[in-house]
Scaffold this motif. Structure first.
Motif, PDB file in Angstrom:
ATOM      1  N   ALA A 146     -15.162 -30.410  11.352  1.00 49.27           N
ATOM      2  CA  ALA A 146     -14.706 -29.362  12.268  1.00 49.27           C
ATOM      3  C   ALA A 146     -15.053 -27.950  11.808  1.00 49.27           C
ATOM      4  O   ALA A 146     -14.984 -27.002  12.593  1.00 49.27           O
ATOM      5  CB  ALA A 146     -13.194 -29.473  12.446  1.00 49.27           C
ATOM      6  N   ALA A 167     -18.305 -35.263  12.982  1.00 50.83           N
ATOM      7  CA  ALA A 167     -16.849 -35.236  12.904  1.00 50.83           C
ATOM      8  C   ALA A 167     -16.308 -34.009  12.184  1.00 50.83           C
ATOM      9  O   ALA A 167     -15.135 -33.654  12.354  1.00 50.83           O
ATOM     10  CB  ALA A 167     -16.346 -36.506  12.203  1.00 50.83           C
ATOM     11  N   GLU A 189     -22.602 -39.330  11.578  1.00 51.51           N
ATOM     12  CA  GLU A 189     -21.223 -39.407  12.066  1.00 51.51           C
ATOM     13  C   GLU A 189     -20.288 -38.476  11.292  1.00 51.51           C
ATOM     14  O   GLU A 189     -19.369 -37.874  11.861  1.00 51.51           O
ATOM     15  CB  GLU A 189     -20.702 -40.844  12.015  1.00 51.51           C
ATOM     16  N   ASP A 190     -20.505 -38.342   9.979  1.00 53.28           N
ATOM     17  CA  ASP A 190     -19.681 -37.430   9.188  1.00 53.28           C
ATOM     18  C   ASP A 190     -19.941 -35.975   9.580  1.00 53.28           C
ATOM     19  O   ASP A 190     -19.019 -35.155   9.627  1.00 53.28           O
ATOM     20  CB  ASP A 190     -19.954 -37.612   7.692  1.00 53.28           C
TER      21      ASP A 190
END
Length: 435
Positions: A42, A40, A36-37
């Motif tokens: 960018a 996420a 998930e990190d």
């Protein structure tokens, strides 16, 4: 910064990624094992694991960076974009081989921990190395791979801004024999004279007498010339002084001689000075400690640089001893018999201890060539040697690395076996500073 996803962040992963990204490519790197990190994030990112998470920049991993200890590793060398490589992983990987495991294997000198036949001086022989056997000893392949990796990253993340490192040169001088004839004991002087007469070396016998009676300058006393060239070409220069007790392999002037001590003090004023631990220090920490304290007593300053005499070191024992004695920089990483890149890199790196699975504070400065290798082992003429020096320098310049050479003060003398070599050192500096 680049974020790296991997299923397990091990000390090996941190070590080699930081070497390639931070120290070679000047890119900060961070790690995560949480999907998930990673999703996420960018900025620029890549995954290093068995299978890609999606369509990200992906390098397929082998098991090497997730293991502990040393085991026999099967290696098949192939070629990718004209560069030797191994740990081939197939075309699904953005780069078709595990560049990080391959770099780790070479830079840690993994193969030197495996069973091998040592040479007559107890050293790991160049001809048993993967680099020699596969023809890439004279190429800093880790740096070449790193820049090819960077090209792929730039294609994927064209808007990311990158710094560029700059080429550097370091001249190192080993002082095995500060003087050919001066300041040696009477017993050694008489013995040398009789040996010259026995071997009919009458010119050497005459030179010996002339120098002893101050009628002629000692031929190995080339220190003023080296310092003059350092200033002329503005090169960083480090002297490594052998000050161990006399032995078969350690025959420098005694460190108790005041003139020798004054020479060392003089060099401290003009250049950096390090320890040249004697032949038997490879396995003798007390002897190593004594010599370090002896040199510190002469220079009145901490000594934290060293290069092993005869390039004798055993992994990891010798480096562990250096760390215990607070040596922070070692310049022994190279072969006596062959020029090239023993650790396959021209970037200074931190020693990774495979016994304890840790990055140590000992920084390794790998050298690319030595004067005695060119003259004694390879039997090259001075002109041929300069050609080889130019080739190796060009390899380092292509990857903006650090070119380190090893010369001896005696090779500048042009005396005895160094006949014709008197100007090679300055010619090399001209090549390096003008290219």
């Amino acid at each position: 910064m680049i974020l790296v996803y991997t299923h397990k962040v091990t000390p090996r992963v941190r070590y080699i990624f930081k070497h390639i990204f931070t120290r070679t490519l000047q890119i900060e790197v961070d790690f995560t094992s949480k999907v998930e990190d990673f999703v996420a994030f960018a900025g620029p990112k890549m995954s290093y694991t068995k299978v890609p998470l999606g369509n990200e920049f992906f390098i397929k991993s082998t098991n090497l960076l997730f293991e502990q200890g040393v085991s026999d590793v099967q290696i098949d060398v192939s070629v990718w974009e004209d560069v030797p490589c191994f740990f081939f992983q197939g075309q699904k990987s953005t780069i078709p081989f595990d560049v990080f495991s391959a770099s780790f294997f070479l830079i840690t000198r993994y193969e030197e921990y495996l069973p091998h036949i040592k040479d007559q001086y107890g050293r790991f022989p160049a001809n048993q190395s993967l680099a020699f056997q596969n023809g890439f000893l004279e190429k800093p392949v880790i740096d070449i791979w790193a820049y090819k990796l960077l090209d792929k990253i730039k294609e994927r993340f064209p808007d990311y801004e990158y710094k560029e490192r700059t080429y550097q040169y370091i001249s190192t001088i080993d002082v095995d024999h500060a003087y050919a004839y001066k300041y040696k004991s009477s017993i050694r002087a008489i013995g040398g004279f009789l040996k010259d007469i026995y071997k009919l070396n009458f010119l050497h016998a005459i030179d010996r007498i002339a120098v002893r009676f101050n009628l002629r300058k000692d031929p190995y006393n080339t220190f003023e010339e080296i310092i003059s060239l350092k200033k002329k070409y503005q090169v960083r220069t480090i002297f490594f002084f052998l000050i161990g007790d006399y032995s078969t392999y350690d025959t420098n002037v005694s460190a108790s001689k005041n003139k020798f001590r004054l020479l060392i003090k003089d060099m401290v004023d003009y250049a950096r000075v390090g320890l040249h631990p004697s032949f038997y220090t490879m396995n003798d920490v007390e002897k190593l400690k004594t010599e370090k304290e002896r040199l510190e007593g002469i220079t009145n300053m901490p000594i934290f640089r060293s290069r092993q005499h005869y390039l004798r070191f055993a992994l990891p024992d010798t480096f562990q001893k250096l760390i215990d004695l607070e040596i922070h920089e070692d310049y022994s990483m190279g072969y006596a018999s062959h020029v090239g890149f023993r650790a396959s890199t021209c970037t200074p790196f931190y020693f990774y201890d495979l016994d304890f699975e840790i990055q140590t504070p000992l920084r390794i400065f790998p050298f690319a060539l030595m004067d005695t290798t060119l003259n004694d082992y390879m039997k090259l003429t001075p002109k041929q040697s300069l050609g080889k020096i130019n080739d190796l320098n060009n390899e380092v310049k292509k990857v903006k690395g650090t070119f380190i050479t090893l010369f001896h003060n005696e090779s500048l003398s042009g005396y005895m076996r160094w006949k014709g070599w008197g100007r090679v050192y300055e010619s090399m500096l001209k090549i390096i500073t003008n290219s």
